[in-house]
Design an enzyme around this catalytic site. Sequence first.
Site, PDB file in Angstrom:
ATOM      1  N   HIS A   1     -11.634   7.209   4.566  1.00  0.00           N
ATOM      2  CA  HIS A   1     -10.727   8.350   4.651  1.00  0.00           C
ATOM      3  C   HIS A   1     -11.457   9.585   4.108  1.00  0.00           C
ATOM      4  O   HIS A   1     -12.289   9.480   3.199  1.00  0.00           O
ATOM      5  CB  HIS A   1      -9.475   8.145   3.797  1.00  0.00           C
ATOM      6  CG  HIS A   1      -8.359   7.439   4.497  1.00  0.00           C
ATOM      7  ND1 HIS A   1      -7.428   6.682   3.810  1.00  0.00           N
ATOM      8  CD2 HIS A   1      -7.996   7.377   5.794  1.00  0.00           C
ATOM      9  CE1 HIS A   1      -6.539   6.185   4.666  1.00  0.00           C
ATOM     10  NE2 HIS A   1      -6.868   6.593   5.865  1.00  0.00           N
TER      11      HIS A   1
ATOM     12  N   ARG B   1       0.309  -1.522   7.678  1.00  0.00           N
ATOM     13  CA  ARG B   1       0.857  -0.315   7.039  1.00  0.00           C
ATOM     14  C   ARG B   1       1.817   0.448   7.952  1.00  0.00           C
ATOM     15  O   ARG B   1       2.332   1.502   7.557  1.00  0.00           O
ATOM     16  CB  ARG B   1      -0.283   0.607   6.595  1.00  0.00           C
ATOM     17  CG  ARG B   1      -1.244  -0.018   5.602  1.00  0.00           C
ATOM     18  CD  ARG B   1      -2.135   1.027   4.943  1.00  0.00           C
ATOM     19  NE  ARG B   1      -1.352   1.920   4.081  1.00  0.00           N
ATOM     20  CZ  ARG B   1      -1.875   2.942   3.410  1.00  0.00           C
ATOM     21  NH1 ARG B   1      -3.164   3.211   3.502  1.00  0.00           N
ATOM     22  NH2 ARG B   1      -1.107   3.718   2.653  1.00  0.00           N
TER      23      ARG B   1
ATOM     24  N   ASP C   1       0.807  -1.221   0.000  1.00  0.00           N
ATOM     25  CA  ASP C   1       0.000   0.000   0.000  1.00  0.00           C
ATOM     26  C   ASP C   1       0.840   1.270   0.000  1.00  0.00           C
ATOM     27  O   ASP C   1       0.292   2.381   0.066  1.00  0.00           O
ATOM     28  CB  ASP C   1      -0.927   0.026   1.227  1.00  0.00           C
ATOM     29  CG  ASP C   1      -2.092  -0.934   1.090  1.00  0.00           C
ATOM     30  OD1 ASP C   1      -2.329  -1.426  -0.033  1.00  0.00           O
ATOM     31  OD2 ASP C   1      -2.766  -1.208   2.100  1.00  0.00           O
TER      32      ASP C   1
ATOM     33  N   CYS D   1      -5.128   9.376  -3.610  1.00  0.00           N
ATOM     34  CA  CYS D   1      -4.390   8.445  -2.746  1.00  0.00           C
ATOM     35  C   CYS D   1      -2.954   8.249  -3.229  1.00  0.00           C
ATOM     36  O   CYS D   1      -2.050   8.045  -2.417  1.00  0.00           O
ATOM     37  CB  CYS D   1      -5.099   7.092  -2.687  1.00  0.00           C
ATOM     38  SG  CYS D   1      -6.628   7.092  -1.737  1.00  0.00           S
TER      39      CYS D   1
ATOM     40  N   ARG E   1     -10.271   5.887  10.808  1.00  0.00           N
ATOM     41  CA  ARG E   1      -8.814   5.794  10.881  1.00  0.00           C
ATOM     42  C   ARG E   1      -8.251   6.839  11.846  1.00  0.00           C
ATOM     43  O   ARG E   1      -7.958   6.545  12.994  1.00  0.00           O
ATOM     44  CB  ARG E   1      -8.203   5.947   9.486  1.00  0.00           C
ATOM     45  CG  ARG E   1      -8.633   4.856   8.492  1.00  0.00           C
ATOM     46  CD  ARG E   1      -8.104   3.474   8.859  1.00  0.00           C
ATOM     47  NE  ARG E   1      -8.445   2.472   7.878  1.00  0.00           N
ATOM     48  CZ  ARG E   1      -7.741   2.192   6.794  1.00  0.00           C
ATOM     49  NH1 ARG E   1      -6.641   2.869   6.527  1.00  0.00           N
ATOM     50  NH2 ARG E   1      -8.121   1.246   5.950  1.00  0.00           N
TER      51      ARG E   1
END
Length: 270
Positions: A167, A93, A68, A261, A138
């Site tokens: 997000h 992550r 990612d 992103c 998140r």
Amino acid sequence: MPRAARPRRLLMCRPTHFEVSYAINPWMDPAKPVDTALAVAQWERLYELYAGLGHRVELIDPLPGLPDMVYAANGATVVGGRVLGARFRDAERAAEGPAYLEWFRSRGFTVHDPVHVNEGEGDLLLAGRYLLAGRGFRSTPAGHAEAGEFLRRPVIGLDLVDPRFYHLDTALAVLDTDEVMYYPGAFSAAGRAVLRRLYPDAVLVTEEDAEAFGLNVMSDGLHVVLPEAATGVAARLRERGFRPIGTDLSELLKGGGSVKCCTLEIREEE
């Protein structure tokens, strides 16, 4: 007043090691095949598009085991040359934050290794003098307070309520200093009230276009690069005097990300 493009300095990460081997958002399904070569080709078209628009694009080396890492926007938040690192919620992550922070540290930026969870520009979007800050899935309120203090910006907290839009950069896009577009259904009633008050003329996006990641865009004040499937968004943007440019990042959408992103803005000026 005619719109004008402003060249940006951007950071990207080639998806050399991209795969979907775990699921930490509703878009990820390890059972679905991923074509890494196609993901790289789609990413390269985005890179070339930015260069063709006059933006300065720099690269961070992708690291094995961090599929990612291509989603560079999550790696940090940069305002006035100050770099707030990311601290990820999910263990998968976690190593991305230090990797991005070291890239900036080695280039002489003022950096801050955060104590609290924040996932970079995924949840922290600069809109004029404000930091619009997503929370609920998140990033945390404590992380937002830490961001506001270090980046020297007032923070506007917005509660996200739909897990598909986990997000803020999947639910809202900053088009220019005082212009945004968003999908109302992604936000709590209180969040919608705040957005209506701050941005009464915002572009409101349909659920269909939000699901196509039509809010995960990069705007330079004139050109808006967005997923080509978000045709409704493109039409609305043209009505507002922007120039939408569609691109295909369908492979990277399998990991839950698209144009924004993949793009971290390096803002060196206050």
